[in-house]
Design a protein around this motif. Sequence first.
Motif, PDB file in Angstrom:
ATOM      1  N   ASP A 157     -14.498  -7.492 -12.337  1.00 50.15           N
ATOM      2  CA  ASP A 157     -15.068  -6.202 -11.944  1.00 50.15           C
ATOM      3  C   ASP A 157     -16.036  -5.701 -13.014  1.00 50.15           C
ATOM      4  O   ASP A 157     -17.101  -5.151 -12.694  1.00 50.15           O
ATOM      5  CB  ASP A 157     -13.952  -5.177 -11.742  1.00 50.15           C
ATOM      6  N   PHE A 158     -15.667  -5.876 -14.261  1.00 51.14           N
ATOM      7  CA  PHE A 158     -16.553  -5.432 -15.349  1.00 51.14           C
ATOM      8  C   PHE A 158     -17.907  -6.144 -15.242  1.00 51.14           C
ATOM      9  O   PHE A 158     -18.963  -5.521 -15.337  1.00 51.14           O
ATOM     10  CB  PHE A 158     -15.930  -5.752 -16.715  1.00 51.14           C
ATOM     11  N   ALA A 173     -25.428  -4.788 -22.018  1.00 52.80           N
ATOM     12  CA  ALA A 173     -24.381  -4.103 -21.242  1.00 52.80           C
ATOM     13  C   ALA A 173     -23.060  -4.530 -21.871  1.00 52.80           C
ATOM     14  O   ALA A 173     -22.702  -5.714 -21.828  1.00 52.80           O
ATOM     15  CB  ALA A 173     -24.444  -4.498 -19.768  1.00 52.80           C
ATOM     16  N   HIS A 174     -22.359  -3.595 -22.463  1.00 55.29           N
ATOM     17  CA  HIS A 174     -21.252  -4.007 -23.335  1.00 55.29           C
ATOM     18  C   HIS A 174     -20.118  -2.994 -23.373  1.00 55.29           C
ATOM     19  O   HIS A 174     -20.230  -1.888 -22.845  1.00 55.29           O
ATOM     20  CB  HIS A 174     -21.791  -4.242 -24.743  1.00 55.29           C
ATOM     21  N   ASN A 175     -19.059  -3.409 -24.028  1.00 55.90           N
ATOM     22  CA  ASN A 175     -17.869  -2.568 -24.246  1.00 55.90           C
ATOM     23  C   ASN A 175     -17.355  -1.891 -22.976  1.00 55.90           C
ATOM     24  O   ASN A 175     -17.158  -0.664 -22.952  1.00 55.90           O
ATOM     25  CB  ASN A 175     -18.146  -1.515 -25.324  1.00 55.90           C
ATOM     26  N   THR A 214     -23.979   3.992  -5.726  1.00 58.81           N
ATOM     27  CA  THR A 214     -22.942   2.988  -5.452  1.00 58.81           C
ATOM     28  C   THR A 214     -23.236   1.638  -6.092  1.00 58.81           C
ATOM     29  O   THR A 214     -22.464   0.697  -5.925  1.00 58.81           O
ATOM     30  CB  THR A 214     -22.764   2.774  -3.926  1.00 58.81           C
ATOM     31  N   LEU A 215     -24.334   1.543  -6.815  1.00 57.53           N
ATOM     32  CA  LEU A 215     -24.730   0.267  -7.446  1.00 57.53           C
ATOM     33  C   LEU A 215     -24.735  -0.859  -6.421  1.00 57.53           C
ATOM     34  O   LEU A 215     -24.189  -1.943  -6.658  1.00 57.53           O
ATOM     35  CB  LEU A 215     -23.818  -0.068  -8.628  1.00 57.53           C
ATOM     36  N   GLU A 220     -21.652  -4.636 -14.725  1.00 58.88           N
ATOM     37  CA  GLU A 220     -22.681  -4.880 -15.747  1.00 58.88           C
ATOM     38  C   GLU A 220     -23.896  -5.566 -15.154  1.00 58.88           C
ATOM     39  O   GLU A 220     -25.047  -5.199 -15.456  1.00 58.88           O
ATOM     40  CB  GLU A 220     -22.079  -5.717 -16.882  1.00 58.88           C
ATOM     41  N   ASP A 221     -23.668  -6.555 -14.294  1.00 53.16           N
ATOM     42  CA  ASP A 221     -24.796  -7.248 -13.657  1.00 53.16           C
ATOM     43  C   ASP A 221     -25.603  -6.296 -12.789  1.00 53.16           C
ATOM     44  O   ASP A 221     -26.844  -6.355 -12.772  1.00 53.16           O
ATOM     45  CB  ASP A 221     -24.296  -8.419 -12.810  1.00 53.16           C
ATOM     46  N   ALA A 222     -24.915  -5.426 -12.046  1.00 53.21           N
ATOM     47  CA  ALA A 222     -25.628  -4.475 -11.188  1.00 53.21           C
ATOM     48  C   ALA A 222     -26.457  -3.503 -12.022  1.00 53.21           C
ATOM     49  O   ALA A 222     -27.587  -3.152 -11.650  1.00 53.21           O
ATOM     50  CB  ALA A 222     -24.623  -3.712 -10.319  1.00 53.21           C
ATOM     51  N   LEU A 223     -25.907  -3.086 -13.147  1.00 51.61           N
ATOM     52  CA  LEU A 223     -26.652  -2.164 -14.018  1.00 51.61           C
ATOM     53  C   LEU A 223     -27.858  -2.860 -14.646  1.00 51.61           C
ATOM     54  O   LEU A 223     -28.948  -2.283 -14.720  1.00 51.61           O
ATOM     55  CB  LEU A 223     -25.724  -1.613 -15.099  1.00 51.61           C
ATOM     56  N   ILE A 224     -27.682  -4.092 -15.085  1.00 56.02           N
ATOM     57  CA  ILE A 224     -28.811  -4.837 -15.679  1.00 56.02           C
ATOM     58  C   ILE A 224     -29.920  -5.007 -14.641  1.00 56.02           C
ATOM     59  O   ILE A 224     -31.108  -4.774 -14.921  1.00 56.02           O
ATOM     60  CB  ILE A 224     -28.329  -6.206 -16.215  1.00 56.02           C
ATOM     61  N   ALA A 225     -29.525  -5.380 -13.424  1.00 57.80           N
ATOM     62  CA  ALA A 225     -30.532  -5.557 -12.366  1.00 57.80           C
ATOM     63  C   ALA A 225     -31.230  -4.239 -12.061  1.00 57.80           C
ATOM     64  O   ALA A 225     -32.447  -4.208 -11.841  1.00 57.80           O
ATOM     65  CB  ALA A 225     -29.860  -6.108 -11.105  1.00 57.80           C
TER      66      ALA A 225
END
Lengths: 143, 135
Positions: free
Chosen positions: B3-4, B48-50, B99-100, B8-13
């Motif tokens: 899930d993390f 995208a971390h922590n 909703t990313l 993170e991938d959705a936020l980077i994209a």
Amino acid sequence: MPTPAAADATFAAAIATLTGGTRMASDHRTDLEGIAAGTRKFQLVDPSFTIEQAGNWNESPVGMALLVSVHHKLGAAETERDYTADEMHTHLASLLNPGWWEAGTLAATVLRLIESPALERSDVVRVGRVISYRVTVAVALKP
Amino acid sequence: MSDFAAIEDALIAGVRTVVTLPAGELGAEKGIREPSTMNGDAFPHLFAHNPGEDVELIEFQQERRTTRVQLSLVTADGDHGGLATKLDAIRDWIVSNRTLGGIVLYAFVSSRSVNESVLTHFKEGLLEVTTVQEV
């Protein structure tokens, strides 16, 4: 005359058939078990009481005040209105219909309604992915 | 995928749609490392971390999962105002894409800061993104 316990089982069976749900292990708590996505569970609280009838105490029927709570957990791809605008209306149409409580499998149990089935708008709530509503009704059992 | 990692991938994209980054892993990655060890063509660089999560048990044993992810946008030669503008763009993208892409109930930027130091030429735009899911 059906006993209150027998009537409780009859009511529960009718509600299960109508809603396609199963009765929760607890009729009072909502934190002790989950609901699978896309399915329903219900609770039934139905204390009994004696209906006083002037001049005919020996045949005073037993009444039951029912509180039916139906809980539906949305399926993975199911939106809130997929349920509230469709299946919930279908089930409520029966539960709020006085005739439903006196017909079918309930005909041998219910003598008459003491209070018509009712639902307050605030009785429809959503917590997380579970939508719940509550219906109240009071009946006299057949002597 | 965890899930993390999905968040993170959705936020980077999403960040890539509003901030120009070097292509592929040269410009963005999950996790974090020391910027001074990286080549100059890797900047601006997004980490995208922590990730972290709190879970609240609600009725019918449902879980309300609140996840936080840190986004660090690191520049090697950018100015203060330009970095702050990029943080605005990232926040506004999240506001428009709560909703990313349907993987969370909603997301929001719960904190933002620009971190600078006289000891380094790197500047860090730090965002904490909070997401909520109910299962």
